[in-house]
Design a protein around this motif. Structure first.
Motif, PDB file in Angstrom:
ATOM      1  N   ALA A 238      44.180   3.360  69.593  1.00 44.62           N
ATOM      2  CA  ALA A 238      43.982   4.730  70.081  1.00 44.62           C
ATOM      3  C   ALA A 238      44.977   5.080  71.176  1.00 44.62           C
ATOM      4  O   ALA A 238      45.443   6.221  71.281  1.00 44.62           O
ATOM      5  CB  ALA A 238      42.557   4.884  70.597  1.00 44.62           C
ATOM      6  N   LEU A 242      47.399   7.537  69.193  1.00 47.96           N
ATOM      7  CA  LEU A 242      46.836   8.872  69.381  1.00 47.96           C
ATOM      8  C   LEU A 242      47.912   9.946  69.496  1.00 47.96           C
ATOM      9  O   LEU A 242      47.796  11.005  68.844  1.00 47.96           O
ATOM     10  CB  LEU A 242      45.926   8.884  70.604  1.00 47.96           C
ATOM     11  CG  LEU A 242      45.196  10.197  70.879  1.00 47.96           C
ATOM     12  CD1 LEU A 242      44.296  10.550  69.691  1.00 47.96           C
ATOM     13  CD2 LEU A 242      44.372  10.093  72.162  1.00 47.96           C
ATOM     14  N   ARG A 246      48.237  12.870  66.803  1.00 44.55           N
ATOM     15  CA  ARG A 246      48.161  14.278  67.196  1.00 44.55           C
ATOM     16  C   ARG A 246      49.408  15.036  66.754  1.00 44.55           C
ATOM     17  O   ARG A 246      49.309  16.189  66.290  1.00 44.55           O
ATOM     18  CB  ARG A 246      47.989  14.364  68.713  1.00 44.55           C
ATOM     19  CG  ARG A 246      47.877  15.769  69.231  1.00 44.55           C
ATOM     20  CD  ARG A 246      47.702  15.751  70.730  1.00 44.55           C
ATOM     21  NE  ARG A 246      46.494  15.053  71.109  1.00 44.55           N
ATOM     22  CZ  ARG A 246      46.134  14.828  72.389  1.00 44.55           C
ATOM     23  NH1 ARG A 246      46.942  15.218  73.367  1.00 44.55           N
ATOM     24  NH2 ARG A 246      45.017  14.203  72.657  1.00 44.55           N
TER      25      ARG A 246
END
Length: 398
Positions: A238, A242, A246
């Motif tokens: 993560a 991430l 995104r």
């Protein structure tokens, strides 16, 4: 009581299955066993048949001859001859010799019949009752008429009182009551002490590495370590993935959504050629341009509100006309520096083709408030020439 053929445990007469091992009791009674009441008549009939065998034809003839010689004689049930019931009539002469009985075919040797002796005196005397001679064949003759044997009543069998099993627990399969202590039902042989059903595990306990092992307590440390490793991997993923995730999500939205042009609120330049100000780069005209004196000069665009910069369209050269386009130097490498509302700065290199007309550069930068273009290299430079940038356009996502 019925004994189990497998384990020998005692069971009731009405039980179908053993209460100790659950074996079927239907085959425990011997097939050759008979009722006790029927044995006595059979023994009595056998004894009568042995004592009184059936009479043969010779024996019948012998008995007929004996009865003719002594009409007044009687025969008892045991075969002995009785005496005459009435006296023989008197006669003046001597008694006639008794006829010799015929020889029979009976088994064993026979003795000759001796006639009675004649009287010596002639005086009339009272004659003795005549007794028919006895022979061994008559003694050996079987008895034909006998009284049938009387059957002997069977001795009553004393059986233990049946145990009432209504006080025991009912069978979980058929509901039949059983006495306490039984392991199997007396009707259907279902186990009476079956363990309680185990509740099913939740779905996540059936997946590796969380599924429960057979031996209690084994593998707990291993499962804990694996769980911690998985959690750590998820946290690291993560942390590093991430932003990439995104960005991928936003790029997908950029391609699926439309784009709208946005104009900056202010344009400034680090240096400019007289007659070619910085504002000429955003006036919407391709025959007017911003003139940079040298490589390294820059333009800064400021916007009123943050937006996502989807595309950047750059038109290099002095004009879109090919003859005018090559009259001045053209930028072919630019540095794109963006600043977000939170102060985050992003750098991106842009390479342009040396040809007239607009060129689109995809950017995909969110929350942009300031954009700066820095000239890193140019084509067609020389004495008396400056770098021309005709137009710069910005597009945001709808």
């Amino acid at each position: 009581m019925r004994s189990c053929p497998e384990c020998g445990a005692a069971n009731g007469d009405t039980d179908d299955f053993c209460g100790n091992c659950g074996s079927y009791l239907g085959w425990s009674q011997e097939s050759g066993e008979s009722a006790p009441g029927a044995a006595a008549p059979q023994r009595a009939a056998g004894a009568a048949a042995t004592t009184n065998p059936p009479a043969t034809g010779a024996d019948t003839a012998t008995l007929a001859g004996s009865d003719a010689a002594a009409p007044g004689s009687t025969r008892g049930t045991n075969g002995a001859q009785g005496t005459s019931a009435a006296a023989a009539p008197q006669s003046a002469g001597p008694a006639a010799p008794a006829p010799t009985p015929p020889r029979t075919a009976s088994a064993g040797p026979t003795r000759p019949v001796v006639p009675p002796a004649r009287p010596t005196s002639t005086a009339p005397t009272r004659p003795e009752p005549s007794v028919p001679p006895r022979s061994d064949a008559a003694d050996a003759a079987p008895i034909t008429a006998v009284q049938p044997a009387k059957p002997v009543a069977a001795r009553p069998v004393v059986r233990p009182a049946e145990v009432r099993e209504t006080d025991g627990p009912p069978c979980p399969a058929c509901g039949t009551p059983n006495r306490p202590g039984r392991k199997f039902c007396r009707r259907c042989a279902a186990p009476l002490d079956a363990p309680e059903p185990v509740a099913p595990l939740p779905w996540w306990r059936t997946r590796w590495p969380f599924r429960r092992r057979v031996r209690g307590g084994s593998g707990r440390l291993f499962r804990a370590l694996v769980t911690l490793a998985v959690l750590a991997a998820l946290a690291i993923g993560a942390l590093f993935l991430l932003p990439a995730g995104r960005s991928l999500f936003e790029d997908t939205r950029d391609k699926l959504s439309g784009a709208t042009a946005v104009s900056p609120s202010r344009v400034t330049a680090s240096a400019e050629v007289p007659g070619h100000p910085a504002g000429s780069a955003t006036d919407g005209l391709n025959n007017r341009y911003w003139g940079a004196p040298a490589v390294g000069d820059s333009l800064t665009f400021t916007f009123r509100a943050p937006f996502r910069l989807v595309d950047l369209v750059v038109t290099s050269g002095a004009s879109t006309d090919p003859q005018v386009y090559r009259s001045e130097a053209r930028p072919i490498a630019l540095d794109l520096v963006t600043t977000t509302s939170k102060g985050q700065v992003t750098h991106k290199s842009i390479t342009l083709n040396d040809k007239p007309g607009p060129q689109t550069v995809p950017t995909g930068i969110s929350d942009v408030v300031t954009v700066q273009l820095v000239v890193r290299s140019a084509a067609g430079t020389g004495p008396g020439r400056h770098i021309a940038l005709a137009e710069v356009e910005f597009f945001r996502r709808d």
